[in-house]
Design a protein around this motif. Structure first.
Motif, short mmCIF file in Angstrom:
data_model
loop_
_atom_site.label_atom_id
_atom_site.label_comp_id
_atom_site.label_asym_id
_atom_site.label_seq_id
_atom_site.Cartn_x
_atom_site.Cartn_y
_atom_site.Cartn_z
N ASP A 25 -11.89 -1.46 -14.02
CA ASP A 25 -11.84 -0.05 -13.64
C ASP A 25 -11.78 0.15 -12.14
O ASP A 25 -11.75 1.27 -11.66
CB ASP A 25 -13.05 0.71 -14.20
CG ASP A 25 -12.85 1.08 -15.66
OD1 ASP A 25 -11.70 0.97 -16.14
OD2 ASP A 25 -13.82 1.45 -16.31
N ARG A 26 -11.76 -0.95 -11.40
CA ARG A 26 -11.77 -0.79 -9.96
C ARG A 26 -10.39 -0.37 -9.45
O ARG A 26 -9.40 -0.45 -10.17
CB ARG A 26 -12.20 -2.09 -9.29
CG ARG A 26 -11.15 -3.18 -9.29
CD ARG A 26 -11.75 -4.51 -8.86
NE ARG A 26 -10.73 -5.49 -8.53
CZ ARG A 26 -9.94 -6.10 -9.40
NH1 ARG A 26 -10.04 -5.81 -10.68
NH2 ARG A 26 -9.04 -6.98 -9.01
N THR A 27 -10.34 0.07 -8.21
CA THR A 27 -9.09 0.41 -7.57
C THR A 27 -8.56 -0.85 -6.89
O THR A 27 -9.28 -1.52 -6.17
CB THR A 27 -9.29 1.54 -6.54
OG1 THR A 27 -9.73 2.70 -7.24
CG2 THR A 27 -8.00 1.86 -5.80
N LEU A 33 -0.33 0.55 -1.08
CA LEU A 33 -0.30 0.92 -2.49
C LEU A 33 -1.72 0.85 -3.05
O LEU A 33 -2.43 -0.13 -2.84
CB LEU A 33 0.61 -0.07 -3.22
CG LEU A 33 0.86 0.09 -4.71
CD1 LEU A 33 1.55 1.41 -5.01
CD2 LEU A 33 1.73 -1.07 -5.20
N GLU A 34 -2.14 1.93 -3.72
CA GLU A 34 -3.47 1.99 -4.35
C GLU A 34 -3.29 2.22 -5.83
O GLU A 34 -2.59 3.16 -6.23
CB GLU A 34 -4.24 3.19 -3.81
CG GLU A 34 -5.11 2.95 -2.62
CD GLU A 34 -5.74 4.28 -2.21
OE1 GLU A 34 -6.72 4.69 -2.85
OE2 GLU A 34 -5.20 4.91 -1.27
N ILE A 35 -3.92 1.39 -6.64
CA ILE A 35 -3.84 1.55 -8.10
C ILE A 35 -5.25 1.78 -8.62
O ILE A 35 -6.07 0.87 -8.63
CB ILE A 35 -3.19 0.31 -8.74
CG1 ILE A 35 -1.76 0.15 -8.19
CG2 ILE A 35 -3.14 0.44 -10.25
CD1 ILE A 35 -1.41 -1.23 -7.79
N ASP A 36 -5.51 3.02 -9.01
CA ASP A 36 -6.83 3.42 -9.47
C ASP A 36 -6.85 3.36 -11.00
O ASP A 36 -6.31 4.23 -11.67
CB ASP A 36 -7.11 4.85 -8.97
CG ASP A 36 -8.48 5.38 -9.38
OD1 ASP A 36 -9.10 4.81 -10.32
OD2 ASP A 36 -8.92 6.37 -8.78
N ALA A 37 -7.46 2.30 -11.53
CA ALA A 37 -7.44 2.06 -12.98
C ALA A 37 -8.22 3.12 -13.75
O ALA A 37 -7.80 3.54 -14.82
CB ALA A 37 -7.98 0.67 -13.29
N ALA A 38 -9.36 3.55 -13.19
CA ALA A 38 -10.19 4.54 -13.89
C ALA A 38 -9.46 5.87 -14.04
O ALA A 38 -9.45 6.48 -15.09
CB ALA A 38 -11.52 4.72 -13.16
N ALA A 39 -8.81 6.32 -12.96
CA ALA A 39 -8.07 7.59 -12.97
C ALA A 39 -6.65 7.42 -13.50
O ALA A 39 -5.96 8.40 -13.73
CB ALA A 39 -8.02 8.18 -11.57
#
Length: 127
Positions: A25-27, A33-39
């Motif tokens: 769930d971490r970003t 580039l940022e990949i926010d798994a939770a959101a």
């Protein structure tokens, strides 16, 4: 059928990921580039990319394996939950959409590098 060690490791990693192990769930941050798994959101230079569900899953899976070539077969299993068909253009189509949203072309890759006949890898362009 017997698995190679790499296939077995990929399957174990996949199962652990689905169980939520390994901080999935971490970003993940790769250069701009940022990949926010939770959101379930990806941003480039702070701007949301507006990815579809599959595009996000594809990008997230590649980012979770940063710098490593992920085989097409693994991407079909992980992102599409399907056996690899070999001639299936689904992956190529989604990759081209993803490239477009990242502002790059296959001929001039920045983040997404295709390794012919093998798969795809996400790289840090600043590394």
């Amino acid at each position: 059928s017997p698995y190679t060690a790499a296939q077995l490791e990929a399957r174990i990693r996949a199962v652990l990921r689905r169980m939520g192990a390994g901080g999935s769930d971490r970003t993940i941050v790769v250069h701009e580039l940022e990949i926010d798994a939770a959101a379930r959101e990806a941003r480039l230079r702070g701007e949301p990319l507006g990815l579809s569900r599959k595009e996000f899953d594809l990008l997230h899976h590649l980012a979770a394996n940063l710098g490593s070539v992920v085989e097409r077969r693994e991407l079909f299993a992980e992102v599409w939950r399907q056996p690899y068909g070999g001639a299936d253009k689904t992956l190529d189509v989604h990759l081209s959409w993803l490239r477009k949203k990242l502002g790059e072309r296959a001929g001039a890759p920045v983040y997404l590098h295709t390794v012919r006949g093998v798969g795809v890898k996400l790289v840090d362009p600043s590394a």
